[in-house]
Design a protein around this motif. Sequence first.
Motif, PDB file in Angstrom:
ATOM      1  N   VAL A  30      -1.627   1.439   2.277  1.00 16.50           N
ATOM      2  CA  VAL A  30      -0.735   2.596   2.243  1.00 16.50           C
ATOM      3  C   VAL A  30      -0.477   3.025   0.802  1.00 16.50           C
ATOM      4  O   VAL A  30      -0.585   4.205   0.466  1.00 16.50           O
ATOM      5  CB  VAL A  30       0.596   2.293   2.972  1.00 16.50           C
ATOM      6  N   ILE A  31      -0.143   2.083  -0.051  1.00 13.06           N
ATOM      7  CA  ILE A  31       0.146   2.444  -1.441  1.00 13.06           C
ATOM      8  C   ILE A  31      -1.098   2.985  -2.126  1.00 13.06           C
ATOM      9  O   ILE A  31      -1.030   3.982  -2.858  1.00 13.06           O
ATOM     10  CB  ILE A  31       0.775   1.255  -2.200  1.00 13.06           C
ATOM     11  N   THR A  32      -2.248   2.395  -1.881  1.00 16.88           N
ATOM     12  CA  THR A  32      -3.494   2.910  -2.462  1.00 16.88           C
ATOM     13  C   THR A  32      -3.741   4.345  -2.008  1.00 16.88           C
ATOM     14  O   THR A  32      -4.127   5.205  -2.808  1.00 16.88           O
ATOM     15  CB  THR A  32      -4.683   2.011  -2.071  1.00 16.88           C
ATOM     16  N   PHE A  33      -3.506   4.617  -0.746  1.00 17.44           N
ATOM     17  CA  PHE A  33      -3.677   5.982  -0.230  1.00 17.44           C
ATOM     18  C   PHE A  33      -2.698   6.940  -0.912  1.00 17.44           C
ATOM     19  O   PHE A  33      -3.082   8.023  -1.352  1.00 17.44           O
ATOM     20  CB  PHE A  33      -3.475   5.996   1.287  1.00 17.44           C
ATOM     21  N   LEU A  34      -1.438   6.548  -1.015  1.00 20.95           N
ATOM     22  CA  LEU A  34      -0.423   7.428  -1.599  1.00 20.95           C
ATOM     23  C   LEU A  34      -0.640   7.660  -3.091  1.00 20.95           C
ATOM     24  O   LEU A  34      -0.226   8.696  -3.617  1.00 20.95           O
ATOM     25  CB  LEU A  34       0.971   6.862  -1.342  1.00 20.95           C
ATOM     26  N   GLU A  35      -1.283   6.709  -3.771  1.00 17.93           N
ATOM     27  CA  GLU A  35      -1.536   6.862  -5.207  1.00 17.93           C
ATOM     28  C   GLU A  35      -2.464   8.033  -5.506  1.00 17.93           C
ATOM     29  O   GLU A  35      -2.511   8.510  -6.634  1.00 17.93           O
ATOM     30  CB  GLU A  35      -2.134   5.563  -5.774  1.00 17.93           C
ATOM     31  N   ASP A  36      -3.167   8.512  -4.498  1.00 15.37           N
ATOM     32  CA  ASP A  36      -4.100   9.623  -4.695  1.00 15.37           C
ATOM     33  C   ASP A  36      -3.591  10.930  -4.095  1.00 15.37           C
ATOM     34  O   ASP A  36      -4.337  11.884  -3.949  1.00 15.37           O
ATOM     35  CB  ASP A  36      -5.464   9.256  -4.080  1.00 15.37           C
TER      36      ASP A  36
END
Length: 166
Positions: A30-36
């Motif tokens: 989730v955090i990896t997705f939101l970082e973009d």
Amino acid sequence: MPYRPTGIGGFGFSVNWEKVPGDEEVARQVITFLEDRRLLFGKRHSEDELDCVHSAIEIRRELTDELSRAKPGRSLADSLRAMRAATRAFVDAAGPGARNFRYHHGAMTDEFSLALGELRSLVGLHVAVIADQYGIEVEPDLAQILPPDVWIDDDPSFLPGFEDPT
């Protein structure tokens, strides 16, 4: 990574299993997705209101997918639900075709900026909770929306969605 049964045989005693991600893996994804997602931290959004609504819809879809992988009844699932609700509120505030964000109808307030600020604040709080709980480092762009020097402790009841039900 835990396993869950996907099928059971008959008299031959066969059982099929699949690996399922744990909450830590879901949190990282989730955090990896939101970082973009520049909607959450980008500086240029004027005249891109409809693109922002589409981005919020994509975020909501991803959060829904990840929510199905999170263990129910845990704070990760609560954070994912709260972030999903924030994206839904942003999309709802936009109205059909982002009409409410594009045309101000003589209003003195900028509904787009207000909705965007609320979305970023709520997502930032929950990203901070998740990152703190699972020891995940957040990239600097997304970290811009985190509360300053997070004061999160073992009681996240100050966050929307974490209220004490009593």
